[in-house]
Design a protein around this motif. Structure first.
Motif, short mmCIF file in Angstrom:
data_model
loop_
_atom_site.label_atom_id
_atom_site.label_comp_id
_atom_site.label_asym_id
_atom_site.label_seq_id
_atom_site.Cartn_x
_atom_site.Cartn_y
_atom_site.Cartn_z
N LYS D 59 0.79 -1.28 0.04
CA LYS D 59 -0.12 0.12 0.07
C LYS D 59 0.83 1.36 -0.03
CE LYS D 59 -1.92 -1.08 3.99
NZ LYS D 59 -1.15 -2.22 4.63
N SER D 60 1.53 1.35 0.93
CA SER D 60 2.67 2.41 1.21
C SER D 60 3.37 2.72 -0.14
CB SER D 60 3.45 2.51 2.18
OG SER D 60 2.73 2.15 3.21
N THR D 61 4.04 1.72 -0.64
CA THR D 61 4.84 1.62 -1.83
C THR D 61 4.11 2.40 -2.69
OG1 THR D 61 6.11 -0.25 -0.88
CG2 THR D 61 6.44 0.51 -3.10
N CYS D 179 -2.96 9.82 1.72
CA CYS D 179 -3.01 9.57 3.14
C CYS D 179 -2.51 8.42 3.17
CB CYS D 179 -4.47 9.85 3.50
SG CYS D 179 -5.32 11.10 2.74
N ASP D 180 -1.34 8.14 3.95
CA ASP D 180 -1.09 6.68 4.32
C ASP D 180 -1.31 6.46 5.73
OD1 ASP D 180 0.39 4.46 4.57
OD2 ASP D 180 2.16 5.35 3.84
N GLU D 181 -2.44 5.69 6.10
CA GLU D 181 -2.89 5.36 7.18
C GLU D 181 -2.74 6.57 8.35
OE1 GLU D 181 -1.97 1.64 8.76
OE2 GLU D 181 -0.97 1.04 6.88
N PRO D 182 -3.74 7.78 7.87
CA PRO D 182 -3.54 8.80 8.64
C PRO D 182 -4.17 8.76 10.22
CG PRO D 182 -5.30 9.05 6.99
CD PRO D 182 -4.57 7.73 6.69
MG LIG Z 1 2.37 1.30 4.94
#
Ligand SMILES: [Mg+2]
Ligand SMILES: Nc1ncnc2c1ncn2[C@@H]1O[C@H](COP(=O)(O)OP(=O)(O)OP(=O)(O)O)[C@@H](O)[C@H]1O
Ligand SMILES: Nc1ncnc2c1ncn2[C@@H]1O[C@H](COP(=O)(O)OP(=O)(O)OP(=O)(O)O)[C@@H](O)[C@H]1O
Ligand SMILES: [Mg+2]
Lengths: 317, 327, 328, 320, 501
Positions: D59-61, D179-182
């Motif tokens: 996801k983050s990537t 928004c990365d796991e905000p």
């Molecule tokens: Mg991540």
């Protein structure tokens, strides 16, 4: 939400100084008697070194003002030939030991501070580069650090001294000794800064605020300096303090090996080197007073460094 | 693992080459050996002839090349000062330094780890604070002064211990040891303390800091929560984890014991390689200086290698990944 | 049924700091019976872990218990120190921490860590301890336990590690287990496995479990009763179904409501304004009043009541009688 | 509506091999970790696209590739019609400005040594813009007070910090916020505040969110369209309601089953089997097959390609 | 009884012809002997030669009668062929002794116990050149392949550098270079009855650090030390178990000045080229203060750069300039340098007694007449190249005269710097007239005439003030009270003269 805001706002925003006084560090300082005493000692010594030209009764660095006949005057007693009296006595050249200590401490502190500054600058820059850029830059820097460690500090210093003597014009040799000391001690000391900064940089680099800065288009160098640098300074400060004590001692050791400050402008280390020759001869004051001063200075700085290390380490609170 | 060793060795060779090169570029600044090698009655012609013979008229790169060529064949030349093969002289002097370094290293390690643990466990205790402060006194005076003070007190005033030299030594297969005679052991005491004190303080502080960090780790809390005894927690769990980072730095410190031995050996007239080096510098005995520097490099590199291998032994995580630790 | 396994009475934990004495745990009382899971929820900093640590006697200085009592099967243990306390830990009370990676000593094999714990508490031979260690691993669902016993923690995956941690906490067969956020660091699928494992062990062995978490969903699925903490105090304590569906304390109610739930279909979430106050800046009166939309003058002036002072469920001067109203 | 972000066959490999010499001696092949595997998706303007999946699913990537923090190994990344992999540098720089990011950990994403004012103004200051009053205005906009600008991050709580992060993200007037796991580091009561704020801002400013999360309930609340990731691959993608109503992929179904539910008192179901496999040596065929109850021989050997089932795009041989 | 003897440095080798250096020769003198020895009183004494004389018809030929019944340590007899071998060996290219006996043209054995030495011209002082030319056994050298003096570049070490086969009173037991050398009395020594021979064994240990060396004496670990720091004399004297023996040393300490046209370190005109300036500097040196404070009385202020026992010495030459600071200032003013000038002083810091402290004191004294002096104190290995490379304007040097004759001084220090002459003249001083006379006295056999010439030369040399004499060193040996040592002006220990209590 508004209540909470109010709560934050009601805590008045104090001035910078008041805030510093109120900080955790200051608090921990106020509750560490050892740290306070050490700080006081360092402060007194540094101040008296800085103000030496005004405090010292004589100028030991002015050869014209010395009277050789004053040599070996015991503390507080009149000299047999000249009847002059000196608080802490005189050394083999008739220099007032008290003044010489003050002036010598100036040199020791100058060498110490500058050497640590040099080591710090080199170490921090290389550590940041290695940690942030990684890859071959890191490999090269860390290998150079290995090579540096292979050369023990004393050897580095001795060799640098040799070179510098060879290449500086003779007219500058007098001042050269000081700069060589700085260079030698600084160059042999940067590795630990580099290692620590590299480690801390690796940690900081992975933090999201660095990502955020990259995202908005900051250049790597700007990130290193504006973002990462301020955050890796804590350990640097601790090492710097302890290195300062080490540098002052190293200067003394080098002068024992004959590569220290010139005898006409002696540092504390040179004074001790000269003084140790009089250990059996009864002129104890030539060794004792400079040695005590060095001990007080180095010990206090070390104790401060120790305290700082614990105080800045949040995990130890 | 094998790859790692190969890489280390390759690096080490590079380090040695650089060390040698740097050293050689510096020798010309230490002074002119010829002045020392010829007596007062020599003529300028003698001086020129000798310089040419020794190759000192050549640029240092050439001198270095020649040195490397010979060194590769295990020949470090003759000492200018003693006229004997440098390798013989080093071999003769090395036992003294190694024994001194070993004893002070052991002292530093045992004292350092012991006091380090103590001060970490009893962090707020009076004893710990006293030890911490006293240990700082030890590093707040230059080594040479400590040595001289020890001599003054224990040899001159009290007359308990000898002030110089190694005492009687026993030779066993080319290795001279002072461990087997009473006078040899007595002679070791002061130099070993002088040399070990500084390192002990460093190791002690390092152990303390690391131990305090480790004692905060979750697995220590978990070990407590499982009701393990304090001793098991401190020594089985905490100490072992403390040692992992301590080993690298300690390794380097032990390496620098050999370097610091220069001063201790000078003060105690300890007949080791450090004293040899100081004499060599005074005399500008280039072959001895070069060989000494090379030897020190080899030792440092060797110690580094051992340290890294120890890492593998202690930390199972490295054994699996095979990732290089330390650097 | 005799005494509950754990009985905490008016527990107060204090931390003297430079800004005065903080009370991260302030008058907390609850019981856990054998075979029961008590869920403890609350925001970060509410004092959940502090309560658990106080029970097992692992408060880090300068925190300390200043009043109240902790009874383990009727025996007071809050005054125990050193050796006596150590003998209880692991043997009669076990603890599970949040992060399975850091809970295990990386330099010792899991077998070593298990056997040392067993040998410490049970009078068995080393060989038998090893057998028990294998059995413990087997019980928590580590496949091929006999082979894995010589493995180091880093050779296990996250979920497996947490299983090892559970095995370690349970290997000396304690009566009480305190699980401090055992699943927070795990993925949902693994979390479900761990929760199921805890439930099974609790039921099979009749262990009393204090399950600390801030995930209401986990509580709902696993706990029998739930304690909600706010700023060091118990806000509400009751059977899980009642608390979740019909909260009496406005805070609990707000908490439930602010959890996104598609079934409610609202575009905006209900939110509790502000944040939990810091312990060094607790408001006068009920700690929750600045965020409470039902606050009356009384709430602002008098500290919130204790549970027992009210109906035993919600520590509130004006508990919600009709939960439907609030949720609407 | 046009696609503001378009990913096509996006792939990202990380080289996780041992050093060269080790490989030579130990005869190891080069090891790569495929963090993102052939992901294609489109994000419509002014919509919320959510990526869900367990830890390590990439996801983050994906978010960081879009943000330009990590280069793609392969595939196309288009933002506002500009290909940021191979496009014109000036235009890439342009679209970059339209994109901001909010990170998971509100503690790590603010430089502790900077004042809030400087933190918020940084995106503008770096590009030499006018920053006077900017931070104060934004602070008010995210529900803090202008007076907070002179403070340091440590004086704020987690929720407030996340607001500061949002203010910073808004500073350069972006169109897209990743928004990365905000909210995953926030407490529920604070999470709802932040989610509400984000929703409000989206409406006010016409923002587009790429919303990364592992929390299904949050995703369900926020997203318009959802993509489910497993081991770097997009295994299922559908509009929100469609996905929740009828998950097609067995992995999605498993996620739904495993997620703790507030109404599932004392639920006794068999927990899902297994854990995510090692990403360096993923299983052949369908990456989910070792855990999949429906797995057949085909799943073990053949990588499923995306297919459309109604509005749902799914990568499964057996989904229907 | 064992004599435990320490000094600062060790012998560099045991090869008697490889190094012409004090500590090296001092150690070897215990084990080997020359034809003619200088005894502690400084007089020439018969050693392996019992008699010597110059041939009445040819002043170039000297005949030496050798002592009979002398044995080497290995039992071999000492004969004329050993002398021929040893002297020729000392004359080879790699020998460091060849300079001392450069006047020797050839050596022949004219009998079993008689040799003839032919010089290159008349050399009245030949015997005085011989006390450091030590004799070794020819057969032993040949058998051990050590006929040649060691050549460092040659690669191999030689047998002679580690082993000794001499005729001396002590024979080698063991040696670890820089650590310890043990010797024991040689039973077959020819002079066993003629000398004190108080000690049966000698243990020689170099101890470099002065404090450690002193500590070893104070703690009783050694019996006898050389290189005693002057400041420690008092404590030794006050210690009832210890004592000091002292004597004026054959070494004078002085400064050399660059009298050339330009300064090496500095720009513009060289003030030192003006004899008046040099004179003023000479006056500015307060020799008494240096003697009293720096040297603690352990020196004799010098007015001429010649040790007192040297042929050519007289009290008058040794008078120091009067006047002090005021006169010096006036003189400087007169010479046009009233505003002073700056010059660098190069100084060794590990060569002479308190060398660095003396230089430091000089810096102060020069400052008092307005001359700014930058002190460059460094190890001897770096100092002496400056002197010999004409790279110094103002330097310290010490000079001993092993031949006890002024010629030696003129030869090395006053003659214009050339290949064979003026080797240690770092001043650029060149006086053709003086040069002439230097060459003339070398060949002058009429000693009275020669002495007259020397007196004249000193007159000339002194008036030019190229060197600023400081003092004659005083030699101090410290020892346990039981040691009866006869101090030697050359600092050369000869244990055979020692008595033990
Ligand atoms: Mg991540
Ligand atoms: N040494 C200390 N000094 C001051 N305050 C402390 C200290 N240790 C803990 N606290 C405070 O005590 C309170 C209770 O902490 P605790 O760890 O029990 O919270 P928690 O409910 O477990 O939170 P989380 O969900 O984050 O684990 C917190 O507000 C914390 O800030
Ligand atoms: N720089 C890198 N080098 C090597 N591997 C990486 C790198 N960055 C990410 N990875 C790997 O790529 C995979 C996907 O990582 P990513 O961070 O995108 O996952 P995620 O879904 O965001 O997980 P989480 O929920 O834990 O944040 C992981 O296996 C991770 O280990
Ligand atoms: Mg907690």
């Amino acid at each position: 939400m508004s209540d909470h805001q109010a709560e934050i706002e009601t805590r008045r925003t104090p001035g910078r100084l008041a805030r510093a006084w109120d900080s955790d560090l200051a608090y921990s300082f106020r509750h560490a008697p050892v740290a306070m005493v050490s700080a006081a000692v360092v402060l007194i010594l540094v101040l008296s070194a800085l103000l030496a030209p005004w405090i010292a009764p004589y100028d030991p660095f002015d050869p014209g003002s010395l009277n050789l006949m004053n040599g070996f005057t015991p503390p507080g007693q009149p000299n047999a030939f000249t009847q002059e009296t000196f608080v802490l006595g005189t050394d083999d050249q008739g220099r007032d030991v008290f003044s010489t200590i003050l002036f010598g401490m100036r040199i020791s502190l100058f060498v110490g501070f500058s050497a640590v500054l040099l080591a710090m600058v080199i170490g921090v820059v290389l550590g940041l580069l290695a940690g942030y850029l990684g890859g071959w830059v890191e490999s090269v820097i860390m290998r150079v650090a290995d090579i540096q460690l292979t050369f023990p500090a004393i050897l580095v210093a001795m060799l640098i001294f040799g070179i510098a003597k060879g290449i500086t014009p003779p007219a500058y040799r007098d001042q050269m000794a000081i700069w060589v000391l700085i260079l030698a001690i600084g160059l042999s000391d940067w590795v630990q800064f580099a290692r620590v900064v590299r480690g801390a940089t690796l940690v900081e680099k992975s933090r999201d605020y660095v990502q955020a800065a990259r995202l908005v288009g900051r250049r790597p160098f700007s990130i290193m300096i504006r973002h990462i640098l301020p955050n890796v300074l804590n350990p640097v400060l601790v090492i710097a303090t302890i290195s300062l004590a080490l540098a002052i001692i190293a200067e003394a050791t080098l002068s024992f090996l004959g590569v220290g400050a010139p005898p006409t402008k002696p540092s504390l280390g040179t004074l001790i080197r000269i003084g140790q020759g009089f250990m059996f001869s009864g002129e104890w004051w030539i060794l004792l007073f400079p040695a005590l001063t060095l001990l007080a200075l180095a010990l206090s700085i070390n104790l401060l460094g120790d305290w700082l290390r614990d105080a800045l380490n949040p995990r130890l609170r | 693992m094998l790859a790692y060793i190969i890489r280390r060795v390759a690096q080490s060779i590079l380090v040695l080459l650089v060390t040698g090169f740097v050293a050689f570029s510096m020798f010309s600044f230490v002074g002119d050996p010829v002045e020392n090698m010829l007596g007062q009655e020599r003529t300028q012609a003698d001086v020129d002839r000798l310089r040419e013979q020794l190759g000192l008229d050549q640029p240092f790169v050439v001198q270095y090349g020649k040195f490397l060529q010979q060194a590769a064949q295990g020949n470090f030349g003759l000492s200018y000062r003693q006229g004997r093969p440098v390798s013989d002289i080093l071999a003769e002097r090395l036992p003294a330094t190694l024994e001194l370094a070993a004893v002070s290293g052991l002292l530093a390690l045992m004292g350092g780890i012991g006091f380090g643990i103590f001060t970490a466990i009893r962090r707020r205790g009076v004893g710990a604070n006293v030890i911490m402060t006293l240990s700082l006194v030890g590093v707040s005076l230059p080594t040479f002064l400590i040595g001289i003070l020890l001599i003054y007190v224990f040899s001159v005033e009290l007359g308990w211990l000898p002030s110089f030299g190694r005492g009687d030594v026993v030779e066993i297969g080319g290795w001279t040891t002072g461990f087997l005679t009473a006078s040899g052991l007595k002679a070791l005491v002061l130099p070993a303390i002088t040399l070990g004190l500084y390192q002990m303080t460093l190791i002690m502080r390092l152990v303390r800091t690391e131990m305090l960090e480790v004692l905060r780790m979750d697995y220590i809390r978990f070990a407590r929560a499982r009701g393990l005894r304090e001793r098991a927690i401190n020594f089985r769990h905490a100490l072992k984890n403390t040692l992992v980072p301590v080993i690298t730095i300690t390794g380097l410190q032990l390496g620098s014991i050999i370097a610091f031995a220069i001063i201790t050996e000078t003060v105690f007239q300890w007949p080791g390689v450090g004293l040899l080096f100081i004499n060599a510098i005074q005399f500008v005995d280039i072959p001895v200086m070069a060989a000494y520097l090379m030897m020190i490099s080899v030792m440092f590199v060797g110690i580094n290698l051992i340290v890294d291998l120890l890492y593998f032994a202690i930390d199972p995580r490295l054994r699996i990944d095979g990732k290089a630790g330390g650097h | 049924m005799s005494d509950p396994v754990l009985s905490v009475r008016d527990l107060v934990v204090e931390i003297p700091t430079r800004r005065g004495v903080l009370r991260p745990v302030d008058g907390v009382s609850y019981d856990i019976a054998a075979g029961e899971i008590l869920g403890v929820v609350g925001e970060s900093g509410a004092g959940k872990s502090m309560t658990g640590n106080a029970v097992i006697g692992l408060l880090d200085r300068p925190a300390r218990i200043t009043s109240g009592e902790i009874l383990l099967t009727g025996q007071p243990i809050h005054r125990l120190q050193g050796e006596a306390l150590r003998r209880l830990r692991g043997r009669r009370m076990g603890m599970i921490f949040q992060d399975p990676l850091t809970s295990l000593n990386p330099l010792l094999t899991v077998g070593d860590q298990l056997t040392e714990t067993i040998l410490e508490h049970l009078d068995v031979s080393p060989a038998e301890a090893r057998e028990r260690a294998v059995a413990a691993l087997d019980e928590v669902g580590i496949p091929a336990a006999r082979q894995r016993i010589g493995s180091y923690p880093h050779e296990f995956s996250g979920g497996m590690r947490q299983r090892v941690v559970i095995a370690l906490a349970l290997c000396a067969e304690p009566e009480l287990v305190i699980a401090d956020e055992p699943t927070t660091a795990l993925d949902v699928s693994v979390q479900a496995q761990i929760v199921a494992l805890l439930k099974r062990l609790c039921r099979e062995r009749g262990v009393a479990v204090m399950l600390v978490t801030h995930d209401m969903g986990v509580i709902a699925e696993a706990a029998d009763r739930v304690a909600v903490m706010y700023a060091g105090r118990l806000a509400e304590l009751g059977p899980v179904r009642d608390v979740v569906t019909a909260a009496r304390h406005p805070y609990t109610a707000g908490l439930m409501a602010s959890t996104p739930d598609a079934s409610r279909g609202q575009r905006r979430l209900r939110q509790i304004p502000g944040a939990m106050p810091r312990l060094d800046a607790l408001p006068v009166g009920c700690a929750f009043h600045p965020r409470c939309d039902r606050a009356e003058p009384r709430c602002r002036q008098t500290p919130g009541p204790t549970l027992s002072a009210c109906d035993g469920r919600a520590a509130c001067w004006f508990p919600l009688g009709q939960p439907k109203e609030v949720l609407a | 509506m046009s696609a503001l972000i378009r990913l096509e066959h996006l792939t990202r490999d990380f080289d996780v091999s041992k050093p060269w010499l080790n490989r030579v001696i130990e005869r190891l092949p080069k090891a790569t970790l495929r963090a993102v595997a052939d992901v294609s998706l489109e994000v419509e303007e002014n919509s919320v696209y959510a990526l869900v999946g367990e830890s390590g699913s990439g996801k983050s990537t994906i978010g960081r590739i879009i943000a330009g923090l990590v280069p793609a190994s392969d595939g196309v990344v288009e933002i506002d019609g500009v290909d940021i992999v191979s496009g014109d540098a000036a235009r890439i720089a342009e679209v970059r400005r339209e994109l901001q990011m909010i990170f998971q950990d509100p503690y790590a994403s603010l430089n502790p040594r900077w004042k809030v004012r400087d933190i918020i103004a940084e995106p503008v200051a770096v590009r030499g813009g006018d920053v006077s009053g900017l931070a104060e205005r934004l602070l008010e906009q995210v529900g803090l007070s202008a007076a907070d600008a002179g403070k340091f991050p440590h004086e704020f709580s987690g929720g407030q910090r996340q607001r500061i992060c949002i203010a910073r993200a808004l500073a350069s007037n972006p169109k897209i916020i990743i928004c990365d796991e905000p909210t995953s580091a926030l407490d529920v009561s604070v999470q709802s505040q932040v989610l509400n704020l984000m929703s409000d801002l989206r409406e006010e400013m016409g923002l587009t969110y790429l919303f990364i999360s592992h929390d299904l309930t949050v995703v369900q609340h926020m997203a318009d369209r959802i993509g489910v990731l497993y081991l770097g691959a997009l295994v299922e993608e559908a509009p929100r309601d469609r996905l929740f109503a009828a998950p097609k992929h067995p992995y999605t179904q498993m996620l739904f089953d495993a997620a703790p539910r507030m109404d599932a008192f004392g639920r006794e179901v068999d927990p899902p089997k297994g854990e995510i496999p090692d990403a360096i040596n993923p299983p052949p065929g369908c990456p989910y097959h070792p855990r999949c109850p429906l797995a057949t021989e085909r799943c073990r050997s053949e990588v499923p390609q995306p297919r459309m089932i109604g509005e749902t795009r799914v990568r499964c041989h057996h989904a229907e | 009884e064992t004599l435990r003897w320490a000094r600062s440095g060790d012998a560099l080798t045991l090869d008697p012809h490889a190094q012409n250096e004090g500590p090296t020769l001092a150690l070897m003198h215990q084990m080997m002997e020359p034809l003619v020895l200088r005894n502690p009183a400084g007089e020439l004494e018969a050693a392996l030669a019992t008699d010597w004389s110059v041939s009445p018809d040819n002043p170039d030929v000297w005949t030496f009668t050798l002592r009979e019944g002398v044995k080497f340590h290995d039992g071999a007899d000492f004969t004329a062929e050993d002398v021929v071998f040893s002297i020729n060996r000392a004359l080879t290219e790699n020998s460091d002794m060849k300079g001392i006996i450069s006047s020797v043209a050839s050596v022949e054995a004219t009998g079993d116990h008689e040799v003839q030495i032919t010089t290159k011209g008349p050399n009245p002082l030949l015997p005085a050149a011989l006390p450091n030319i030590l004799m070794i056994d020819k057969d032993w050298a040949e058998a051990n392949d050590t006929v040649d003096v060691q050549d460092v570049e040659g690669g191999e070490e030689t047998f002679a550098s580690q082993n000794v086969n001499g005729t001396g009173p002590y024979q080698l037991v063991s040696r670890e270079a820089d650590v310890k050398t043990e010797m024991t009395v040689f039973d077959g020594y020819w002079g066993a009855d003629g000398f004190a021979m108080g000690y049966s064994d000698i243990v020689y240990t170099p101890i470099q650090n002065p404090s450690t060396r002193m500590a070893a004496l104070f703690s009783g670990e050694v019996d006898f030390i050389q290189d005693v720091p002057v400041q420690d004399l008092q404590r030794i004297e006050s210690d009832p178990n210890l004592k000091i023996v002292s004597s004026p040393q054959n070494r004078v300490i002085f400064f050399g000045l660059n009298v050339g046209d330009t300064l090496v370190n500095g720009e513009g005109e060289n003030p030192l080229a003006d004899p008046a300036v040099r004179e003023a500097m000479n006056m500015a040196i307060n020799r008494d203060a240096i003697q009293q404070v720096v040297m603690r009385g352990q020196s004799i202020p010098a007015g001429v750069i010649m040790p007192p026992f040297v042929n050519g010495w007289n009290e008058e030459l040794n008078t120091v300039p009067e006047g002090g600071v005021e006169a010096a200032k006036a003189k400087l003013e007169e010479a046009g340098w009233g505003d002073g000038f700056t010059v660098q002083l190069d100084c060794p810091n590990d060569r002479y007694i308190n060398d660095e402290a003396i230089c430091q004191a000089a810096v102060g004294m020069m400052a008092q007449i307005g001359v700014t002096v930058n002190l460059n104190a460094q190890p001897k290995a770096q100092h002496f190249p400056l002197v010999n490379g004409l790279e110094s304007d103002f330097y310290m040097l010490g000079w001993g005269v092993p031949s006890y004759d002024s010629e030696y001084i003129f030869n090395f220090l006053y003659h214009t710097k050339e290949d064979l002459y003026g080797t240690w003249n770092g001043t650029r001083y060149s006086n053709p007239e003086l040069d002439e006379m230097i060459k003339a006295i070398a060949a002058e056999v009429d000693l009275d005439k020669r002495d007259a010439m020397i007196a004249e030369m000193w007159e000339m040399a002194k008036s030019d003030t190229v060197y600023l004499p400081i003092h004659h060193q005083v030699l101090n040996w410290a020892m346990k009270s039981g040691v009866g040592a006869a101090v030697d002006a050359d600092d050369q220990v000869k244990v055979k003269y020692f008595t033990a209590e």
